[in-house]
Design a protein around this motif. Structure first.
Motif, PDB file in Angstrom:
ATOM      1  N   GLY A  76      13.826  15.273  36.674  1.00 36.46           N
ATOM      2  CA  GLY A  76      13.388  16.302  35.755  1.00 36.46           C
ATOM      3  C   GLY A  76      13.121  15.746  34.380  1.00 36.46           C
ATOM      4  O   GLY A  76      12.612  14.634  34.230  1.00 36.46           O
ATOM      5  N   GLU A  77      13.502  16.513  33.367  1.00 40.31           N
ATOM      6  CA  GLU A  77      13.166  16.161  31.995  1.00 40.31           C
ATOM      7  C   GLU A  77      14.134  15.156  31.381  1.00 40.31           C
ATOM      8  O   GLU A  77      13.853  14.603  30.317  1.00 40.31           O
ATOM      9  N   GLU A  78      15.272  14.918  32.029  1.00 38.82           N
ATOM     10  CA  GLU A  78      16.244  13.948  31.529  1.00 38.82           C
ATOM     11  C   GLU A  78      16.253  12.724  32.438  1.00 38.82           C
ATOM     12  O   GLU A  78      15.413  12.585  33.329  1.00 38.82           O
ATOM     13  N   ASP A  79      17.228  11.846  32.246  1.00 34.48           N
ATOM     14  CA  ASP A  79      17.305  10.617  33.043  1.00 34.48           C
ATOM     15  C   ASP A  79      17.883  10.880  34.436  1.00 34.48           C
ATOM     16  O   ASP A  79      18.891  11.580  34.583  1.00 34.48           O
ATOM     17  N   ASP A  80      17.246  10.273  35.433  1.00 35.56           N
ATOM     18  CA  ASP A  80      17.683  10.374  36.824  1.00 35.56           C
ATOM     19  C   ASP A  80      17.538   8.994  37.458  1.00 35.56           C
ATOM     20  O   ASP A  80      16.501   8.351  37.311  1.00 35.56           O
ATOM     21  N   PHE A  81      18.587   8.555  38.169  1.00 36.36           N
ATOM     22  CA  PHE A  81      18.623   7.201  38.708  1.00 36.36           C
ATOM     23  C   PHE A  81      18.946   7.229  40.204  1.00 36.36           C
ATOM     24  O   PHE A  81      19.797   7.998  40.645  1.00 36.36           O
ATOM     25  N   GLY A  82      18.285   6.368  40.970  1.00 33.59           N
ATOM     26  CA  GLY A  82      18.627   6.154  42.366  1.00 33.59           C
ATOM     27  C   GLY A  82      19.420   4.866  42.519  1.00 33.59           C
ATOM     28  O   GLY A  82      18.986   3.815  42.038  1.00 33.59           O
ATOM     29  N   TRP A  83      20.581   4.946  43.163  1.00 31.45           N
ATOM     30  CA  TRP A  83      21.446   3.775  43.300  1.00 31.45           C
ATOM     31  C   TRP A  83      21.573   3.298  44.738  1.00 31.45           C
ATOM     32  O   TRP A  83      21.893   2.143  44.980  1.00 31.45           O
ATOM     33  N   SER A  84      21.370   4.171  45.726  1.00 29.78           N
ATOM     34  CA  SER A  84      21.614   3.772  47.122  1.00 29.78           C
ATOM     35  C   SER A  84      20.675   4.526  48.041  1.00 29.78           C
ATOM     36  O   SER A  84      20.400   5.718  47.827  1.00 29.78           O
ATOM     37  N   ILE A  85      20.172   3.829  49.074  1.00 29.43           N
ATOM     38  CA  ILE A  85      19.202   4.402  50.016  1.00 29.43           C
ATOM     39  C   ILE A  85      19.592   4.045  51.433  1.00 29.43           C
ATOM     40  O   ILE A  85      20.093   2.943  51.687  1.00 29.43           O
ATOM     41  N   GLN A  86      19.386   4.979  52.353  1.00 29.30           N
ATOM     42  CA  GLN A  86      19.559   4.695  53.778  1.00 29.30           C
ATOM     43  C   GLN A  86      18.554   5.518  54.575  1.00 29.30           C
ATOM     44  O   GLN A  86      18.287   6.677  54.243  1.00 29.30           O
ATOM     45  N   GLN A  87      17.998   4.906  55.616  1.00 28.47           N
ATOM     46  CA  GLN A  87      17.168   5.667  56.542  1.00 28.47           C
ATOM     47  C   GLN A  87      18.077   6.521  57.414  1.00 28.47           C
ATOM     48  O   GLN A  87      19.155   6.079  57.844  1.00 28.47           O
ATOM     49  N   THR A  88      17.665   7.748  57.665  1.00 28.89           N
ATOM     50  CA  THR A  88      18.477   8.680  58.441  1.00 28.89           C
ATOM     51  C   THR A  88      18.016   8.721  59.895  1.00 28.89           C
ATOM     52  O   THR A  88      16.963   8.198  60.249  1.00 28.89           O
TER      53      THR A  88
END
Length: 234
Positions: A76-88
């Protein structure tokens, strides 16, 4: 002569499939924080992209040679971070990270579920009025998700945060671990063969030690180990 023939046969193959490198992003801030090989032989990356005033969760899918197939951003309008990913199991992706745009503000755990093309199916946030972050996520055997990270208290001390969700991302239960006077943080979580969970991270009070926590399937601690971090190398 047989060894010579073997060498001559192998030499032309050397150099194929040895490696490659790729970059993704534009003129601003683009960072990859987690990657996993996908079932089609390609790769899925999460991290963040944007500028110092506003960063979003980035999701990049590549082919097996690293060429970009598609990318998506979330936030959105503030900070957003992705730290971990996995295929489901359904071929989509689950991402955890941190959001300041949604939830209670001041950083909450961010959980995003996408389809196989990176289109958002749902998202959830977890946390209260103090800062939280999700640093590791894994799909569980029952189709839900387990997340670890950190939650901070009113004294600005952090605890390990463990969250179990249902398959739709709704919270099933959560637990915190750590001493009130320490800074404790969970960086990685995995479901164990007995249905419980194993978490690693760090605990800090003066010195920083590796923190290993074993829980049962409800997140209740069965054992903890603090491993002193080596202070020097031989």
């Amino acid at each position: 002569m047989k060894p010579l023939y073997i060498i001559l046969f192998i030499l032309p193959l050397i150099g194929f499939g040895q490696g490659w490198e790729q970059t993704f992003g534009g003129s601003e801030i683009d960072v990859g924080r987690s990657v996993q090989q996908t079932t089609d032989g390609g790769y899925i990356i999460t991290g963040f992209c944007g500028n110092l005033n506003n960063r979003d969760v980035c999701l990049i899918k590549t082919g097996e040679n690293g060429d970009e197939q598609w990318s998506q951003t979330f936030g959105g309008e503030e900070d957003d971070f992705g730290w971990s990913i996995q295929q489901t199991a359904d071929g989509g992706y689950i991402i955890t990270g941190t959001t300041s745009s949604f939830g209670n503000g001041n950083n909450d755990v961010y959980l995003i579920k996408t389809d196989g093309n990176g289109n958002e199916e749902w998202s959830q946030t977890f946390g209260g009025i103090f800062p939280e972050g999700g640093y590791s996520v894994q799909q569980t055997l029952d189709g839900g998700y387990i997340i670890t990270g950190m939650t901070m208290d009113e004294n600005e001390n952090s605890d390990v945060y463990l969250i179990k969700t249902y398959g739709n991302g709704n919270e099933e239960w959560s637990q915190t671990f750590g001493e009130s006077s320490n800074d404790d943080l969970g960086y990685s979580v995995q479901q164990t063969l007995d249905g419980g969970y194993i978490i690693t991270g760090y605990t800090h009070e003066g010195d920083t030690d590796v923190y290993l926590i074993k829980t049962d399937e409800q997140g209740n601690v069965t054992s903890t180990i603090e491993i002193p971090t080596p202070t020097s190398k031989r």
